[in-house]
Every structure is written in C-alpha cells, then in structure tokens.
Enzyme design. Structure first.
Site, PDB file in Angstrom:
ATOM      1  N   LYS A  93       0.844  -1.194   0.000  1.00  7.62           N
ATOM      2  CA  LYS A  93       0.000   0.000   0.000  1.00  7.62           C
ATOM      3  C   LYS A  93       0.879   1.244   0.000  1.00  7.62           C
ATOM      4  O   LYS A  93       1.924   1.266   0.666  1.00  7.62           O
ATOM      5  CB  LYS A  93      -0.891  -0.046   1.244  1.00  7.62           C
ATOM      6  CG  LYS A  93      -2.032   0.960   1.283  1.00  7.62           C
ATOM      7  CD  LYS A  93      -2.911   0.694   2.523  1.00  7.62           C
ATOM      8  CE  LYS A  93      -4.075   1.656   2.644  1.00  7.62           C
ATOM      9  NZ  LYS A  93      -4.945   1.325   3.803  1.00  7.62           N
ATOM     10  N   SER A 113      -9.792   1.231   2.831  1.00  7.30           N
ATOM     11  CA  SER A 113      -8.938   2.039   1.992  1.00  7.30           C
ATOM     12  C   SER A 113      -7.850   1.268   1.249  1.00  7.30           C
ATOM     13  O   SER A 113      -7.257   1.799   0.320  1.00  7.30           O
ATOM     14  CB  SER A 113      -8.258   3.122   2.850  1.00  7.30           C
ATOM     15  OG  SER A 113      -7.400   2.521   3.804  1.00  7.30           O
ATOM     16  N   SER A 152      -9.926  -1.227   6.928  1.00  3.83           N
ATOM     17  CA  SER A 152      -9.331  -0.969   5.613  1.00  3.83           C
ATOM     18  C   SER A 152      -8.574  -2.126   4.972  1.00  3.83           C
ATOM     19  O   SER A 152      -8.191  -2.037   3.813  1.00  3.83           O
ATOM     20  CB  SER A 152      -8.399   0.244   5.693  1.00  3.83           C
ATOM     21  OG  SER A 152      -9.151   1.431   5.726  1.00  3.83           O
TER      22      SER A 152
END
Lengths: 490, 487
Positions: free
Chosen positions: A79, A154, A178
C-alpha cells in the site's frame, strides 16, 4: 506460468527448489499487470526494472546456494502509505504526490530481508481515509469482479492487485476495516493483526492508536506466512509489543491443525443489520463450523452501537494532529505564490488535500478543541474502553466471534460519495475491532446473487493470531470459496 | 505621591536543556553550532510515518532535578501533543506534558544577604522537546534549521514569589548551580541551555487602596543580566504607565514584550494575550511512564547536598564569609574538593584561601574543574597545615600549590626544593633581630616613643628582618621577638 496457478507459499517453495525462477514469477506478474491494470487501476507506482533486477539477484543467490528468506522471489505489492526508499510514498494524496521518503518502513525492511520482490505500490483512499478507494487524490481503482463497483477501501489497490493476480500477495493497513472490507469486496483473505503486533514505523499515520499493517492474500496460509514475516517487536515503535509478553509464532507451522472444542460466538441482533445475502452466507459459514464440531454460543456486545461514533471522534482527532505536518514548509506540495508564511500553510493544505481528508481534519480539530474535549474525545475514549471490555467478556464464553465484514457486497462507484455518513455506516462491522485492538480476519464465504464476493469476519482475543489463522484455515479447508476468481484473472 | 508604595511580583518560566547525549525522541546527537540540518533524522524532521521513542536518560535527569527541587514526582506520567503551527516545529505539534507533569509543587531556596534564604515555590516541572530555529539571514525568504528540534528540555514554572530583580537573578543563578551540581544540564548560557520568561506586574498601594498593573510576559531571555535588567526595567515602566494612565490588571490585558539587549528596554510584541487553543491530547505514539518506587529510589540515591544548603553550612559550620562560601559552592567539584581537604585535616579558612586564591585561578586558566588539577586533597591539606604551622608563608603556599599541579610532588618536598621553608628558629631569628635593631636606631626610637610613626616603624623593622632572611623568616615568630624586645 501465471501467478494464478500458485499461492505465494507454493511459489516461494518452487522458487526455492529452483523449479520456477523469481524472474519468471515477476515476468508473470507484469504480464498480468499489462493485461489487467489498465482496467482495474490498482497501482500508483510500478517498479518494473527494479523488480526484475531484484528477481535476478534472488535467482543468482539461489543458484549460488546462498541463504534466502521466507518470501524469496515472490512478487509483492504494498500500500502506498508505507515508506520506501525507492519510488514515491504518496498516500494517495496530491500533497505527497512527489514525496520520496529518505527512509523505509520496518515492514518494508522485513519484506526485503525475506527476499520479497516489491513490484509496485497500490492505490488507497487519501491517507487511508475511506471505504471505497474513491477518495484517492491520484487514481481510480475498480473492483476486478465488476468494474462499475468499488474495490472497497482504503486498501482497495492491494485487494484488487491480489484478486486480479497482479501480485502474489500484498500489504495493506487497517484503521477501521481498511484491510478486511476490501478483502471482502474483492474475494481475498485480509488479516488485521492485534494492535502492537506489527511495527507501525514508516506507516504514514492516520489514527495512530488504531492503525495496523497486515496482509491481503489469496489464502489463509499466505496470510499466515506474511504475518510471520512482518510480526514482532520493533524498538522504533514504542507501541509494538514486547515479544516476552506476546511471543510471535510461526503462524504457518500448525495451520492445518484444527482447534479442538471450538466455541464460536455470534451476536444475532448485531448481525441482523446486514443484507439478506450476507446474512445467509454467514449462516452457512456457521453451519460449516458446526459441521467441524464447533459449538455455537450467543454473545452480546452491549456497547457496539456506539462504535462508529467513538471511532469517528478518536480517529479524526488523531488524524487532525497527524496530518498537521503536511504544511508545505518541510516537504510535499507547497502553494506556488504564498503572500506570507500563514498562506504557505493554509493554501498548500487547501489546494492539495481532498474533501474527505479536510472533513476529518475539521471533525478531529473540533473534537479536541478546548471546551469540547471532555464531551467528545474523553467520552469516546470511555466508550472505547467499554467496547474493549465487551469483547473481553464475550471471549470468556467463546474462542472466536463470527460476523459479517460489511453489511453489503461491493457497492457501485459514486453510490455513497455524496453521503459521507452512509459511507461511514458501511464500516459498522469492522470498526469496533480496531477500537478493541483485537485481531480480525476476512475470508471469502460466498457470492451474492450478482456474483460478488461476500466475506466472513473471524475475531479472536488480542495476540491470538496463531489461533485465528487456524480457525480461518478450518473454514477454508472445508469450502471452495477462496478458489473463486474474477473473470479478469482469465 | 508620598503615600504611594509598590512591590514587584515576578513568576518565572524556565527552560533548561538537559545534558543527554541524544535527543528526546530519536538517536540524533545534541548539537550546538553545527552545520544547519546536519543533526537530523526522519523522527526529529517529523517525516511522515516516523515515530518517537522516549529517551530514558532524559526522563531520569528530569526525575533527579524534580527530586532536588523538592517536587512530587508523578508515579504515572504521559506524553501529550501540544498543537500549533510554526515553521520551526516540523510536526506542527510539540511533544510535551500537559495534565500529568513529571514534577509538581516543590521549591527552590535562594540565598539572600547575611546567610538568609528565601523559598520560591514551584508550580511544576515537565519534560518536552525543543523546536528548531528560524533563520532570517537570506533576502526574501527565511530558512529553518532543525538541529535543535527534539532537544530535551525541562520546563520549570515558579509561583509569582519573587519581589525584586535581584531575587529573580538569584533564583536563576541558584537553578543553574543546582542543575550543574546534579549533572543534568551544562546550563551554559551562551549556548542557550537556560532560557527565561518572567511574568511581571506591580502591586501598588496608594491612599489605602491596592492596585495591580497588567501582567507582562517578557519572552526568551538567555542571560542573567538580561533577566535582571528586564525585571528592573519593567518595574519602572509599569509604575510610570500606572501613574500616567491608572490602567490595572484585567482579564485579557496581559501582554507580551521582547527584550532589546542593545538599549536595555522591553518592546511590545503582542498587545493582548491570544486565546491559544493548543488542543492537547495524549500522544498515541508513546506509552505512559510509570515511575516505580524502586526506580525513584535509585534516582534519589544520586542526589547530593544542594549548593545553597552547602553554602549556608560553610558559613555556619566553618565560619566562612558569604562570599567565600558562595565561591566554593558554585561548582560541585570545587565544593567536594574543599570538603575532602577539610576531612583530611585542613583548617577550613586556611584551605578556603588557598583554593579561592590559587586553586580556582589555576582551574580557570586550564579550563578544568578542581578535581582535574592533578592534586590530591590530602596533599593540599598538608600544604594548608604547613601554612598554619608557619613552615611556609601564605604566599609561598600558593606558589607551592601551583608547583604541585605541575610536578605532582609532595608540598614538603617542594617547599625544600624551592627554598620556601620559613625560619622559625627563635635563637637564630633573635640574633638577626638584634642586628636589625642595632642598625636602625631611629626606627626603634619611633616605635618605643609610641607616636604617629610607631606603627610604620615597626613594620619597617619587621620587613628588614624578613629581608635579611631572604623571606624565609616566619613573620609571626619575628613579630613576637620584636614585641618582646621593644616593649
């Protein structure tokens, strides 16, 4: 070869046995990226040349009989809120669009030490604030199962990358769901470890007391493997737990050993809020555990209705402070023509932060303001304690709690962007877990009538990840849901 | 006007830089005068994703100081974020301590004249990180140097218990002495290790009525002189303003002034106290600190007698003057050396003279403290005893002390080698005295007649004897012989 043929752990073993080369694996990853990435948009940056160079180095070391790590040669995505020395670390924000970290996150160091080949950094909601990846300031990511739908968020980029087999395995971060929610929406396994299990050093903070890094993987085994690589105390993170208190296990070693005398807890009233298809999948999952000899006990989580309210006070309060450093003075975006230093702050932030980030900074600033602190922040901390105790009490009666990951399957792009509250409420099943600090895992457990994946959430007490992955593995061993793939995999 | 009286009321905020090797929350070395931004890392630069890790040494230094200042040391303390935007603050929040400071209450005894002391109460003492420095040297822009960012500071806040510029200075000097004694700070004013912010106003009585002038905070003073002068200046200025305008203290009329070192005046910076909202909240990146009784005991064992107590003891116990006691206790090393010589048998006053007149001068010249001069306290005690016994003169003792530091030889040996042993042989001296008396009839007459010239003449005769012995006659013995012969 194609990455679809092998899980990360299988690939690692073939590479170690020199049946497949790391270079071939990386080649397969980029072949799939070239094919599917233009459609799904999982990555903010890709490191093609660096990845091949690293793969060749791993292959050379293997050929020379040199020791390699647990992820040697495996193509991994991370990420883009994890600091790397190579490439930018954008957090999906225009304010860090060209930010190159002069240091790397502890988890990145551990990945590299384990021989992983980091092929790219994935898209996310700006600063991990969101549940659909639509809040990214830099890129649009779609769900590989249905390109009109969101991948969740996310960590939507990481979930998409694994689901579309653009990489073998990925890292995400989870502040209120997330990792687990996008894993659910994209039909992969997502694991949020106990708060303190994995070092946060180098993870760009959103809600510091809630953030935790974890894997998104094709299988429970892969998730366990990745956790073994990244877990453990880090002197650079004061909140990472001392291993004398909570030893790190080899999470793969006993994975196939079922947990005997398993008691699974369910909170029927709480689960009733989910969609029909989600509820039936959950019921079916409970049946699977019963079939494996587990007892079902009903539990209560009396304060869980206050979780979202408490979360949006605590997380935004911390965020308002954590994001204060993005000011145009020291690094990142700076407004081109400030009249004075105050405008360096106000205009840089106004021009480069997205709407949701601004909203949360405002909320958090308000909650911490003099005269409101007791009514909001302090009260939220009290609620947090009550919720933590709810789970402690519940775990006196069961070994694991089963619940939905999200009330729905992946929703349509744009469906909730005009209504932030509606978006916040979609985190109802994941948020309390972060407040309590306990580990949670999302595993595919069905498809809805539209053919979209549904996730089952499994929760266990703090620092019991070894048990959590074994309980998840029991479900995986008894079902085929993890083998379902979106058409884009080919 | 004749019925007007006033007193100044001053409270102090003091920042003391701790003498740790590294910064408060990262491994960067503390620095002074290094190249800008050369002592920085992701943590003290506030890079995204970086995390602070507490410096235990800083906490222990703060605990030690808090104990010495008679504070109550919190058994549980934590770190809070204080939010404000300023370019020298990379995270735009400062890690500090808000509602649970490490030390609460406490006091500092400051020495007044005549061996008296005054107790200045403290409100709190807490730890925090320093900011960087904004540099305004270039043309149209400013630059930021973050070498100082993250340096550990102990912030000490006093009650408004000081009532003169001299008391304010005395408190500052005393605090400097204390932290140096404890070794928790170098307290080097030139390097900004101590910074003061006095809050000043006046209590005026006129015609049976009391008035308080608006409080003024003077920012960032970094010398004792500036501190003392700013308080003196403000006292006069506030009195003048009151007499002219009659304005008194009200909610919101506190103002902030800066110190102009060149013309020794204060200048207005902010008219009204801004309603700062620092949005304090506990730093989630750091764990709270529990100071266990065992830990506290361990720190307490490192305490020593504080300078003011020592100073008072030297006056009371050894009969030293305020001034000498102050000089001997200014540095812990000097005081400890002095006491060791006394334990070894030296007369306190004699050794005090030796140390203040010769020892400290040598230490100063060599830029070291007394213990590093290479002389043993026992040897200095011997030297003091020799001076007492008249074996060497006071001047010779100073010369011998210096030689001891250079050669490491024993004082007895040096006295011999350097021909500084005094003659105290009464028979030998008596013969010389007789000779001198015979050679100076006029002077003898002047002494015996007891007139105006008597004292001078006696001194002359004494000098003649000393001269004949090439300075080796013991003046005391010579004096006795002279008295006997001339009475």
């Amino acid at each position: 070869m194609s990455l679809d043929e092998l899980t990360a752990i299988d690939l690692r073993e073939r590479i170690a046995a020199r049946q497949v080369s790391s270079t071939e694996a990386v080649h397969a990853a980029f072949e799939q990226i070239d094919r599917a990435e233009p459609t799904v948009g999982a990555f903010i940056s890709l490191f093609r040349d660096e990845a091949f160079a690293r793969a060749q180095e791993i292959d050379r070391r293997l050929a020379a009989g040199e020791p390699v790590g647990a992820l040697a040669g495996v193509p991994v995505a991370v990420k883009d809120n994890l600091c790397t020395r190579f490439g930018a670390t954008t957090c999906g924000s225009r304010i860090l669009e060209n930010f190159h970290a002069p240091y790397e996150a502890t988890v990145i160091r551990r990945l590299l030490d384990a021989g992983a080949v980091i092929i790219g950094k994935t898209n996310l909601d700006e600063f991990a604030m969101g549940s659909s990846t639509e809040n990214s300031g830099l890129k649009k990511t779609v769900n590989p199962w249905d390109t009109e739908r969101v991948p969740g968020g996310s960590s939507g980029g990481s979930a998409t990358a694994v689901a579309a087999r653009l990489c073998s395995i990925a890292l995400g971060s989870d502040t209120g769901g997330s990792i687990r929610q996008p894993a659910s929406f994209c039909g992969v396994v997502g694991l949020k470890p106990t708060y303190g299990r994995v070092s946060r050093y180098g993870l760009v903070a959103y809600g510091s007391s809630l953030d935790q890094i974890g894997p998104l993987a094709q299988t429970v085994t892969d998730a366990a493997l990745m956790l073994s690589v990244i877990a453990g105390h880090d002197p650079a993170d004061s909140t990472s737990v001392d291993e004398r208190t909570a030893p790190v296990a080899d999470y793969v070693a006993r994975l196939d050993e079922p947990v005997g005398g398993l008691r699974v807890g369910i909170a029927p009233a709480f689960n009733a809020g989910a969609d029909e298809s989600v509820r039936s999948a959950l019921d079916a999952a409970i049946e699977v555990y019963c079939g494996a000899g587990a007892d079902v006990v009903e539990i209560e989580l009396p304060h869980i209705d206050y979780a979202i309210a408490a979360y949006y006070v605590i997380a935004t309060a911390e965020a308002s402070s954590n994001l204060a450093r993005f000011d145009g003075v020291h690094y990142g975006y700076r407004t081109p023509n400030p009249a004075d230093y105050v405008e360096v702050y106000s205009k840089s932030r106004e021009e480069a932060f997205g709407q949701e980030v601004k909203r949360r900074i405002m909320l958090g600033t308000y909650a911490l303001s003099s005269g409101y602190y007791d009514a909001y922040y302090l009260k939220a901390l009290k609620v947090r304690n009550l919720i933590r105790n709810d789970f402690v009490k519940a775990f006196e009666r069961c070994d694991a709690i089963l619940m939905p990951v999200a009330p729905t399957t992946a929703f349509k792009i744009g469906e909730k962007t005009d209504d932030p509250l509606k978006m916040y409420l979609s985190d109802i099943y994941t948020i309390a877990v972060n407040l309590a600090g306990i580990p949670g895992l999302s595993i595919p457990c069905g498809l809805d009538p539209a053919g979209l994946p549904i996730g089952l959430q499994i929760l266990t007490p703090a620092f019991s990840e070894d048990k959590l992955v074994r309980i998840a593995r029991m479900f995986e061993a008894a079902t085929e849901w993890h083998t379902k793939k979106p058409a884009i995999v080919g | 006007m004749s019925d007007l009286s006033y007193k100044v009321i001053v409270g102090l905020e003091i920042h003391v830089q701790l003498a740790t090797r590294t910064k408060m929350f990262c491994g960067c070395a503390l620095s002074f005068g290094e190249e800008a931004n050369s002592r920085v890392c992701p943590v003290c630069l506030g890079m995204p994703g970086s995390l602070p890790v507490m410096n235990k040494q800083a906490v222990e230094y703060a605990m030690l100081a808090a104990l010495a200042l008679h504070c109550e040391v919190a058994s549980f303390t934590k770190w809070d974020r204080k939010s404000y935007y300023y370019p020298d603050l990379p995270k735009n929040y400062q890690i500090s301590q808000y509602d649970l400071p490490l030390g609460s209450g406490g006091y500092i005894e400051i020495p007044l004249e005549g061996g008296r002391t005054k107790r200045i109460r403290l409100i709190r003492a807490h730890l925090e990180e320093d900011a960087g420095k904004n540099l305004h040297t270039a043309g149209s822009f400013s630059q930021v140097d973050l070498n100082r960012a993250g340096t550990p500071l102990l912030e000490i806040v006093t009650e408004p218990d000081m009532n003169s510029a001299a008391e304010v200075r005395a408190l500052a000097v005393e605090l400097q002495r204390i932290v140096r004694y404890l070794g928790v700070s170098e307290a080097d004013m030139q390097k900004g290790h101590m910074r003061f912010e006095p809050n000043i106003n006046l209590l005026i009585e006129r015609a049976g009525l009391q008035f308080r002038t608006p409080i003024v905070e003077v920012k960032n003073l970094n010398s004792f002189r500036a501190l003392e002068r700013s308080v003196a200046y403000e006292t006069q200025r506030q009195l003048d303003v009151f007499l002219e305008t009659g304005i008194t203290m009200q909610m919101g009329n506190k103002s902030t002034r800066g110190w102009n070192d060149a013309d020794e005046t204060t200048v207005l910076q902010r008219e009204k106290e801004e309603a700062h909202d620092y949005r304090y909240f506990p730093d989630p990146d750091l764990v709270p600190v529990t100071t266990t009784p065992e830990w506290l005991d361990e720190i307490r064992s490192r305490l020593c007698e504080l300078p003011v107590a020592r100073q008072m003891r030297y006056v009371g116990e050894y009969g030293l003057s305020d001034y000498d006691a102050g000089v001997l206790t200014a540095e812990r090393a000097t005081a400890e050396f002095f006491e060791q010589t006394v334990v070894a048998g030296a007369d306190p006053k004699r050794v005090c003279n030796l140390l203040t007149q010769a020892g400290l001068k040598l230490a100063n010249e060599r830029g070291c403290d007394m213990s590093a001069l290479g002389i043993a306290p026992a040897a200095v005690a011997n030297l003091a005893q020799m001076a007492d016994a008249g074996t060497v003169s006071a001047t010779a003792a100073s010369t011998i002390l210096q030689a001891m530091t250079e050669t490491g030889k024993a004082p007895e040996l040096l006295a011999e080698e350097m021909n500084l042993v005094q003659t105290s042989d009464a028979g030998e001296l008596e013969r010389i005295v007789d000779q001198v008396l015979a050679e100076n009839v006029q002077a003898v007459e002047d002494v015996v007649s007891g007139g105006k010239k008597s004292k001078k003449a006696r001194g002359f005769l004494l000098g003649q004897v000393i001269q004949k012995t090439k300075g080796q006659a013991n003046p005391k013995v010579v004096s006795e012989i002279l008295d006997r012969k001339l009475s």
